[in-house]
Design an enzyme around this catalytic site. Structure first.
Site, PDB file in Angstrom:
ATOM      1  N   ASN A   1       7.340 -45.486  20.476  1.00 46.98           N
ATOM      2  CA  ASN A   1       7.450 -44.523  21.587  1.00 46.98           C
ATOM      3  C   ASN A   1       6.141 -44.265  22.327  1.00 46.98           C
ATOM      4  O   ASN A   1       6.153 -43.949  23.511  1.00 46.98           O
ATOM      5  CB  ASN A   1       8.123 -43.221  21.122  1.00 46.98           C
ATOM      6  CG  ASN A   1       7.386 -42.540  20.008  1.00 46.98           C
ATOM      7  OD1 ASN A   1       6.515 -43.123  19.360  1.00 46.98           O
ATOM      8  ND2 ASN A   1       7.739 -41.297  19.760  1.00 46.98           N
TER       9      ASN A   1
ATOM     10  N   CYS B   1       8.119 -37.296  19.071  1.00 43.19           N
ATOM     11  CA  CYS B   1       8.301 -36.485  17.854  1.00 43.19           C
ATOM     12  C   CYS B   1       8.076 -35.017  18.173  1.00 43.19           C
ATOM     13  O   CYS B   1       8.606 -34.145  17.503  1.00 43.19           O
ATOM     14  CB  CYS B   1       7.339 -36.947  16.774  1.00 43.19           C
ATOM     15  SG  CYS B   1       5.653 -37.012  17.369  1.00 43.19           S
TER      16      CYS B   1
ATOM     17  N   GLU C   1      -3.906 -36.260  12.210  1.00 43.47           N
ATOM     18  CA  GLU C   1      -4.579 -37.284  13.014  1.00 43.47           C
ATOM     19  C   GLU C   1      -5.294 -36.595  14.176  1.00 43.47           C
ATOM     20  O   GLU C   1      -4.727 -35.707  14.814  1.00 43.47           O
ATOM     21  CB  GLU C   1      -3.565 -38.301  13.542  1.00 43.47           C
ATOM     22  CG  GLU C   1      -2.992 -39.162  12.423  1.00 43.47           C
ATOM     23  CD  GLU C   1      -2.178 -40.347  12.904  1.00 43.47           C
ATOM     24  OE1 GLU C   1      -1.467 -40.209  13.925  1.00 43.47           O
ATOM     25  OE2 GLU C   1      -2.245 -41.405  12.259  1.00 43.47           O
TER      26      GLU C   1
ATOM     27  N   GLU D   1       3.074 -39.369   9.620  1.00 47.07           N
ATOM     28  CA  GLU D   1       3.423 -38.617  10.835  1.00 47.07           C
ATOM     29  C   GLU D   1       4.890 -38.917  11.114  1.00 47.07           C
ATOM     30  O   GLU D   1       5.220 -39.988  11.615  1.00 47.07           O
ATOM     31  CB  GLU D   1       2.541 -39.057  12.018  1.00 47.07           C
ATOM     32  CG  GLU D   1       1.058 -38.791  11.833  1.00 47.07           C
ATOM     33  CD  GLU D   1       0.688 -37.326  11.974  1.00 47.07           C
ATOM     34  OE1 GLU D   1       1.544 -36.506  12.348  1.00 47.07           O
ATOM     35  OE2 GLU D   1      -0.470 -36.993  11.686  1.00 47.07           O
TER      36      GLU D   1
END
Ligand code: NAD
Length: 495
Positions: free
Chosen positions: A168, A301, A475, A267
């Site tokens: 994505n 997300c 991150e 993640e």
């Protein structure tokens, strides 16, 4: 909503760009063929083939890990200043080649070209941020409490890493892992998603041009993700697995990593609540909703998944949002007039449509959308539903598509309970002008990130990540480099 039907014809510039994109695996500083059947990469806006590339087998994956292991020691002792300067050169080259990366992401993933440009900026910032962090890996030094010795704490690169990225955000998900790993002194094997491998191949070419030595970054593209990844994850020479993708796959990878007691960063998926109180600035809330829901055609997300709106303003919020949704221009994202692209595949369209139909059968009201425009391309109309029942799949699952599902609440306690009624905990959005309520919501909504009166929070300088089944680790930010460092303590006795 208006639709741009034409505009999908490939320009000579796009043809030349696609020809420049490498079509091989990158192992130990060499472009090499894979041994699997070639991978055909297509444009989701047109269904047309973009490029055919090499497909890594299990043996190719093993060779990539060998290269990362062989390069690990020399990269770990390469002075931080040199690692930093290579990352900074990569940042500069990305600015020069911005148009190539933006165009390529739009072609292989479908996002509108303006959003692809935004991703080049966001993805590039990880290179700049971690070039700055590489030289600030500090330790601690001090007397122990007993006064019998000196305690020295320092940080070492964790070792060879395996990085798996989703489709994505083809550039940013790669730079968000590669930049901190290289800054920390780790070598990597990168496996991009099979739907969008071209951006990573072009990016590794850029890293080579920036001076990354052979073996430090290796890229394997494959349609056999599980078969190729399992032996890499099981290899005792690997020391770290960093994954971005769905919770289902993340869970399976954590189980595999456990056998090798690997450090992991995960993640994973989200089911973000978007809470709007009656005291909110409604204009800001609608702007925030457009960003948090329709960016990347809802395939993020961090996408708002559940719109939890105070009952007294729910109707007006739904009406104003629907007006904005109806003004979106859908079509191939390469056309600058388009601000709403396709979904990544026809399967994704089927999934989103099934969620919408499920909500309608459970009594939801359709304010707009709910249709599949005729092809070519995997399009779904931006959709707004109100009166969505809490047992609907739209509420329980990650939608990953352009659907607003509005539910209502009366009290603050109810809003908190609804926001937290999910196994996910990546991000929450709250819109209110009441300061005390803002703090209460920040403290009570159980997520790794919050957007207060905004629909977009991502920043390379901020720690990105979730709680609950949205993942492990962070991150970006000061925290991001720690994922690639291990802590070493030494005691030096006083006598
Ligand atoms: P996915 O889990 O299907 O795939 C992600 C990556 O894992 C791809 O490279 C894929 O090839 C690989 N993969 C799949 N099965 C594997 C296996 N068994 N072993 C090894 N690798 C495997 O996810 P996706 O559809 O590419 O991406 C969408 C998902 O990613 C959504 O759930 C979204 O929320 C999540 N996501 C999370 C973040 C975050 O930062 N939290 C960011 C972007 C996307």
């Amino acid at each position: 909503m208006s639709a741009v039907i034409e505009g999908a014809v490939r320009s000579s510039g796009q043809v030349a760009l696609l020809a420049r994109v490498p079509d091989q695996l990158y192992i130990n500083g060499q472009w090499v063929n894979g041994t699997g059947e070639p991978i055909v990469v297509t444009d989701p806006a047109t269904g047309r083939v973009l490029k055919t590339i090499q497909n890594a087998s299990v043996a190719d994956g093993a060779r990539a890990l060998d290269a990362a292991v062989e390069a690990a020691d020399s990269w770990a002792v390469t002075p931080a200043r040199i690692r930093a300067e290579i990352l900074r050169r990569a940042f500069d080259l990305l600015q020069e080649r911005r148009d190539d990366f933006a165009t390529l992401m739009t072609l292989e993933m479908g996002k509108p070209i303006a959003e692809a440009n935004g991703e080049v900026t966001y993805g590039g910032e990880f290179l700049r941020w971690f070039s700055e962090e590489a030289v600030r890996i500090n330790g601690r030094y001090g007397a122990n409490p007993e006064g019998t010795g000196t305690m020295v704490v320092n940080h070492r690169p964790v070792g060879p890493c395996y990085l798996i990225t989703p489709w994505n955000f083809p550039l940013a998900m790669a730079t968000r892992k590669i930049a901190p790993a290289l800054a920390a002194g780790c070598t990597v094997v990168v496996k991009p998603a099979e739907l969008t491998p071209l951006t990573t191949l072009l990016f590794v070419q850029l890293l080579t041009d920036a001076g990354v030595p052979a073996g430090v970054v290796n890229v394997i593209t494959t349609t056999e993700s599980q078969a190729v990844s399992a032996p890499i994850i099981a290899d005792p020479r690997l020391r770290k697995l960093s994954f971005t993708g769905s919770t289902a796959v993340g869970r399976a990878l954590i189980a595999q990593a456990a056998q090798n007691v690997l450090r992991t960063s995960m993640e994973l998926g989200g089911n973000a609540p978007f809470v709007v109180f009656a005291d909110a600035d409604l204009g800001k809330a609608v702007n925030g909703a457009m960003l948090a829901k329709f960016r990347n055609t809802g395939q993020a997300c961090t996408a708002a998944n559940r719109f939890i709106v105070q009952a007294s303003i729910a109707e007006e919020f739904g009406r104003r949002l629907t007006e904005r949704v109806n003004a979106l221009v859908q079509g191939p994202g390469i056309d600058p007039a388009v601000n709403f692209g396709p979904l990544v595949t026809e399967t994704a369209v089927d999934n989103v449509d099934a969620l919408v139909q499920d909500a309608l059968t459970r009594g939801a009201t359709l304010l707009t959308g709910g249709t599949r425009p005729d092809g070519p391309g995997s399009f779904y109309a931006p959709t707004v539903l109100t009166g969505v029942s809490s047992d609907s799949r739209l509420v329980r699952e990650e939608i990953f598509g352009p659907v607003v599902a509005i539910t209502t609440f009366e009290t603050d306690e109810e809003a908190i309970q609804m926001a937290n009624d999910t196994e996910y905990g990546l991000i929450g959005y709250v819109f209110t002008t009441d300061i005390a309520r803002s703090h209460r919501m920040i403290d009570s909504i159980d997520t790794g990130m919050m957007g207060l009166n905004t629909g977009l929070v991502s920043n390379a300088a901020a720690p990105f990540g979730g709680v609950k089944q949205s993942g492990l680790g962070r991150e970006g930010g000061l925290e991001g480099i720690n994922e690639y460092l291990s802590t070493k303590y030494t005691l030096i006795p006083a006598s």
